[in-house]
Design a protein around this motif. Structure first.
Motif, PDB file in Angstrom:
ATOM      1  N   GLN A   1       0.816  -1.296  -0.236  1.00  0.00           N
ATOM      2  CA  GLN A   1       0.018  -0.054   0.082  1.00  0.00           C
ATOM      3  C   GLN A   1       1.031   1.173  -0.044  1.00  0.00           C
ATOM      4  O   GLN A   1       0.522   2.290  -0.756  1.00  0.00           O
ATOM      5  CB  GLN A   1      -0.992  -0.096   1.061  1.00  0.00           C
ATOM      6  CG  GLN A   1      -0.300  -0.091   2.647  1.00  0.00           C
ATOM      7  CD  GLN A   1      -0.329  -1.630   3.252  1.00  0.00           C
ATOM      8  OE1 GLN A   1       0.274  -2.341   2.377  1.00  0.00           O
ATOM      9  NE2 GLN A   1      -0.579  -1.489   4.412  1.00  0.00           N
TER      10      GLN A   1
ATOM     11  N   LYS B   1     -15.102   9.081   2.184  1.00  0.00           N
ATOM     12  CA  LYS B   1     -14.493   7.568   2.203  1.00  0.00           C
ATOM     13  C   LYS B   1     -13.219   7.771   1.113  1.00  0.00           C
ATOM     14  O   LYS B   1     -13.468   8.034  -0.035  1.00  0.00           O
ATOM     15  CB  LYS B   1     -15.289   6.630   1.667  1.00  0.00           C
ATOM     16  CG  LYS B   1     -16.709   6.383   2.712  1.00  0.00           C
ATOM     17  CD  LYS B   1     -17.495   5.447   2.251  1.00  0.00           C
ATOM     18  CE  LYS B   1     -18.798   4.932   3.269  1.00  0.00           C
ATOM     19  NZ  LYS B   1     -19.419   3.972   2.848  1.00  0.00           N
TER      20      LYS B   1
ATOM     21  N   LYS C   1     -13.531   5.689  -2.231  1.00  0.00           N
ATOM     22  CA  LYS C   1     -14.677   5.991  -2.960  1.00  0.00           C
ATOM     23  C   LYS C   1     -14.537   7.539  -3.527  1.00  0.00           C
ATOM     24  O   LYS C   1     -14.825   7.979  -4.784  1.00  0.00           O
ATOM     25  CB  LYS C   1     -16.162   5.925  -2.231  1.00  0.00           C
ATOM     26  CG  LYS C   1     -17.238   6.222  -3.100  1.00  0.00           C
ATOM     27  CD  LYS C   1     -18.412   6.125  -2.420  1.00  0.00           C
ATOM     28  CE  LYS C   1     -19.541   5.860  -3.388  1.00  0.00           C
ATOM     29  NZ  LYS C   1     -20.992   5.700  -2.211  1.00  0.00           N
TER      30      LYS C   1
ATOM     31  N   LYS D   1      -7.284  -0.356  -2.450  1.00  0.00           N
ATOM     32  CA  LYS D   1      -8.314  -1.008  -1.853  1.00  0.00           C
ATOM     33  C   LYS D   1      -8.152  -2.475  -1.816  1.00  0.00           C
ATOM     34  O   LYS D   1      -8.515  -3.146  -0.730  1.00  0.00           O
ATOM     35  CB  LYS D   1      -9.718  -0.711  -2.537  1.00  0.00           C
ATOM     36  CG  LYS D   1     -10.991  -1.313  -1.966  1.00  0.00           C
ATOM     37  CD  LYS D   1     -12.206  -1.089  -2.637  1.00  0.00           C
ATOM     38  CE  LYS D   1     -13.155  -1.812  -1.980  1.00  0.00           C
ATOM     39  NZ  LYS D   1     -14.772  -1.288  -2.503  1.00  0.00           N
ATOM     40  N   SER D   2      -7.694  -2.970  -2.762  1.00  0.00           N
ATOM     41  CA  SER D   2      -7.396  -4.415  -3.080  1.00  0.00           C
ATOM     42  C   SER D   2      -6.357  -4.941  -1.811  1.00  0.00           C
ATOM     43  O   SER D   2      -6.464  -5.952  -0.969  1.00  0.00           O
ATOM     44  CB  SER D   2      -7.119  -4.886  -4.208  1.00  0.00           C
ATOM     45  OG  SER D   2      -6.679  -6.216  -4.570  1.00  0.00           O
TER      46      SER D   2
ATOM     47  N   LYS E   1      -7.783  -4.717   1.597  1.00  0.00           N
ATOM     48  CA  LYS E   1      -8.440  -5.631   2.008  1.00  0.00           C
ATOM     49  C   LYS E   1      -7.870  -6.947   2.083  1.00  0.00           C
ATOM     50  O   LYS E   1      -8.267  -7.726   3.107  1.00  0.00           O
ATOM     51  CB  LYS E   1      -9.567  -5.788   0.768  1.00  0.00           C
ATOM     52  CG  LYS E   1     -10.674  -6.798   1.038  1.00  0.00           C
ATOM     53  CD  LYS E   1     -11.751  -6.759  -0.171  1.00  0.00           C
ATOM     54  CE  LYS E   1     -12.887  -7.564   0.085  1.00  0.00           C
ATOM     55  NZ  LYS E   1     -13.908  -7.513  -0.950  1.00  0.00           N
TER      56      LYS E   1
ATOM     57  N   ASN F   1      -7.040  -7.242   5.694  1.00  0.00           N
ATOM     58  CA  ASN F   1      -8.193  -7.107   6.774  1.00  0.00           C
ATOM     59  C   ASN F   1      -8.326  -5.559   7.138  1.00  0.00           C
ATOM     60  O   ASN F   1      -8.588  -5.412   8.464  1.00  0.00           O
ATOM     61  CB  ASN F   1      -8.155  -8.079   7.806  1.00  0.00           C
ATOM     62  CG  ASN F   1      -8.352  -9.555   7.183  1.00  0.00           C
ATOM     63  OD1 ASN F   1      -8.961  -9.823   6.553  1.00  0.00           O
ATOM     64  ND2 ASN F   1      -7.322 -10.327   7.928  1.00  0.00           N
TER      65      ASN F   1
ATOM     66  N   ASP G   1     -10.077  -1.854   6.333  1.00  0.00           N
ATOM     67  CA  ASP G   1     -11.066  -1.071   5.700  1.00  0.00           C
ATOM     68  C   ASP G   1     -10.847   0.388   5.966  1.00  0.00           C
ATOM     69  O   ASP G   1     -11.473   0.957   7.252  1.00  0.00           O
ATOM     70  CB  ASP G   1     -12.496  -1.666   5.817  1.00  0.00           C
ATOM     71  CG  ASP G   1     -13.537  -1.051   5.222  1.00  0.00           C
ATOM     72  OD1 ASP G   1     -13.186  -0.102   4.394  1.00  0.00           O
ATOM     73  OD2 ASP G   1     -14.725  -1.235   5.679  1.00  0.00           O
TER      74      ASP G   1
ATOM     75  N   ASP H   1     -11.915   2.779   4.197  1.00  0.00           N
ATOM     76  CA  ASP H   1     -12.873   3.579   3.556  1.00  0.00           C
ATOM     77  C   ASP H   1     -14.218   4.299   4.486  1.00  0.00           C
ATOM     78  O   ASP H   1     -14.841   4.771   4.054  1.00  0.00           O
ATOM     79  CB  ASP H   1     -13.877   2.742   2.531  1.00  0.00           C
ATOM     80  CG  ASP H   1     -13.802   3.185   1.043  1.00  0.00           C
ATOM     81  OD1 ASP H   1     -12.957   4.315   1.110  1.00  0.00           O
ATOM     82  OD2 ASP H   1     -14.608   2.993   0.454  1.00  0.00           O
TER      83      ASP H   1
END
Length: 546
Positions: free
Chosen positions: A296, A417, A420, A528-529, A532, A535, A537, A539
């Motif tokens: 990330q 978020k 998004k 995001k991938s 995720k 684990n 989140d 957003d």
């Protein structure tokens, strides 16, 4: 360019501390001038292109020198701190860090005067590099210092205030600099003299010196902390290799017949390759790599590289586009007629940032909705008023309110978020850039200026996602993200070089901006991938600030 996230952290305290409003007010002036000087490059670049008979690529070297200094300054601080085993800024304190940075910027501003008198563009580049080198040191110290000037629980409020003032500086900068360079911001055509340049940068140097002296003699906290510094020499070496390769490629493209465009393309590929090579090796054996093991962070670094690059390239090449015959007028605009459009571009970032700061205040859900609609138009009114005050005709700027309304809908849709919001704004900006390329006149101008609205709150989205889950490496990851301001040293010159080619031209060269935004949309999905998969989140929140 506005304030960055510092690579250092502030110790938490349970005792509420009263905000040092006097020191904060002075510090805010520094934030203002970062934005003021950075946005003012948009006026100085087209002037230099005309005055020194430069190509568009050559004129963009001002941006490369200016923002390249941010990278070199941050990297140098990190390397020296790694060798010494302690964070230099923590050791000398945030107060002295800002003071030293201000004096470096004073030297750079004063150096512009003999450079202009000598009619030397290379010396002007060196002078701008020195100014920005001071900014790099100031920014590394100023944000944690702003937090240290009061209760840490309200630190974000002070940073948002500073960020809003920074954006005001980016809005006023082009107008004020246009006035000092041309003696007017209206339609009257006047020639720039060395005296105009001397007066402008004497004032800039004097203001920085005054602030430095105030900080030196005022009774302010030093802002030191004793946190252990953890260096990652393999990651640092990787960044050094990247710097050397990029420098060589840009020099080869500038000094030989190989061609600027191929060298800049290779430079971009080199950045991607080195980052992913580092990440791959860090995953296999993290010793010496630190934060580089997190995918990330790598995607976040690419995101900052592209975001800062596209934010600046839209603006830095905008003056040349507005001067192009047949684009907005048959003869093209004169240098001193473009300030209102550049002001509104940077003002668009201010509109978005003021809107993004609404969540800081304790408003009801309905209150926040109303503020999200009202605040952008209040900011737009400020921009129009300032332009009117300086004699600009604002009639053709009024319909831009419709573009702001579209941006407000995008802000609502993003729901604060990170993924998004970033995806929504990146796709909207991609469409806007393509629409701007396919149209002419004021409609096309609106489309390109809307890039500022879309860029306005991308930084916190990318930053929060890039450092998510880094744990003890969060500060280190923050430092690496800041270094990716390097994108400004590559993307605007590439954009300018494309604009120089007769088969593409300045108008169609804005496809570069469209491509950058499309890539940012892709990166939002990749972020995001990978989060995720861990684990995580994120957003549901936005972090950082720009």
């Amino acid at each position: 360019m506005s304030q960055s996230i510092s690579a250092t952290t502030i110790p938490q305290t349970e005792t509420a501390v009263k905000t040092n409003t006097g020191a904060l007010a002075t510090l805010v002036i520094v934030f203002f001038f970062w934005g003021f000087i950075a946005a003012s490059n948009s006026i100085f670049i087209p002037f230099c292109r005309t005055h020194f008979s430069l190509t568009q690529f050559q004129s963009q070297l001002i941006g490369s020198a200016f923002y390249g200094a941010y990278f070199i300054g941050s990297l140098t601080l990190y390397l020296v701190s790694s060798l010494l085993g302690y964070d230099i800024i923590n050791r000398i304190g945030y107060k002295k860090g800002i003071i030293y940075g201000l004096w470096i910027s004073v030297i750079g501003a004063l150096a512009i005067i003999p450079s202009a008198n000598a009619n030397s563009f290379p010396l002007i580049l060196v002078s701008f590099f020195i100014v920005a080198l001071g900014f790099s040191l100031q920014q590394t110290a100023a944000q944690p210092f702003a937090i240290a000037l009061g209760d840490s629980a309200t630190g974000s409020h002070r940073l948002n205030l500073a960020g809003g003032i920074n954006s005001l500086g980016t809005t006023l900068g082009p107008i004020i600099v246009s006035f000092f360079l041309f003696g007017t911001v209206g339609s009257q055509q006047t020639e720039v003299t060395v005296t105009n340049i001397n007066n402008l940068y004497m004032i800039v140097a004097a203001v920085f010196a005054a602030v430095a002296l105030f900080f030196s003699f005022s009774k302010l906290p030093s802002g030191k902390n004793d946190e252990k510094f953890e260096g990652s020499m393999k990651a640092a070496f990787s960044l050094i290799i990247m710097t050397v390769i990029l420098g060589l490629l840009i020099a080869i493209g500038q000094l030989t017949d190989v061609g600027k465009l191929p060298m800049l393309v290779i430079a971009f590929i080199a950045v991607i390759s080195i980052l992913f090579y580092s990440n791959s090796n860090a995953i296999k054996n993290n010793t010496g790599w630190g934060a580089m093991k997190y995918p990330q962070l790598i995607f976040g670094m690419l995101g900052i590289f592209l975001y800062v690059g596209v934010e600046v390239t839209i603006d830095n090449n905008f003056g040349a586009l507005l001067k192009t015959p047949g684009y907005i007028t048959s003869a093209g605009l004169h240098d001193n007629e473009i300030s209102k459009y550049i002001s509104l571009y940077w003002g668009s970032l201010m509109i978005g940032r003021w809107t993004g700061a609404i969540s800081v205040f304790d408003l009801s859900k309905t209150g926040k909705r109303i503020a999200t609609i009202v605040v952008p138009f209040i900011a737009f009114g400020v921009i129009l008023f300032v332009n009117h005050l300086y004699g600009n005709d604002i009639i053709d700027l009024l319909p831009y309110a419709g573009v702001i309304a579209i941006a407000i809908m995008a802000f609502f849709f993003g729901q604060a978020k990170p993924v998004k919001t970033l995806l929504t704004l990146a796709l909207l900006a991609t469409f806007a850039m393509l629409f701007g390329v396919l149209t002419n006149g004021i409609v096309s101008v609106y489309a390109f200026m809307s890039g500022g609205l879309c860029c306005s709150i991308m930084w916190p989205c990318i930053f929060s996602l890039g450092v998510a889950g880094l744990g003890k490496y969060t500060s280190q990851g923050s430092a690496f993200l800041i270094m990716m301001i390097l994108g400004v040293a590559i993307i605007p010159p590439f954009h300018g070089a494309l604009g120089d080619t007769p088969f593409i031209g300045m108008h169609n060269s804005y496809l570069v901006a469209a491509t950058c935004f499309a890539f940012l949309a892709f990166l939002s999905l990749k972020l995001k991938s990978v989060l995720k998969a861990q684990n995580l989140d994120f957003d549901a929140q936005i972090g950082g600030g720009h």
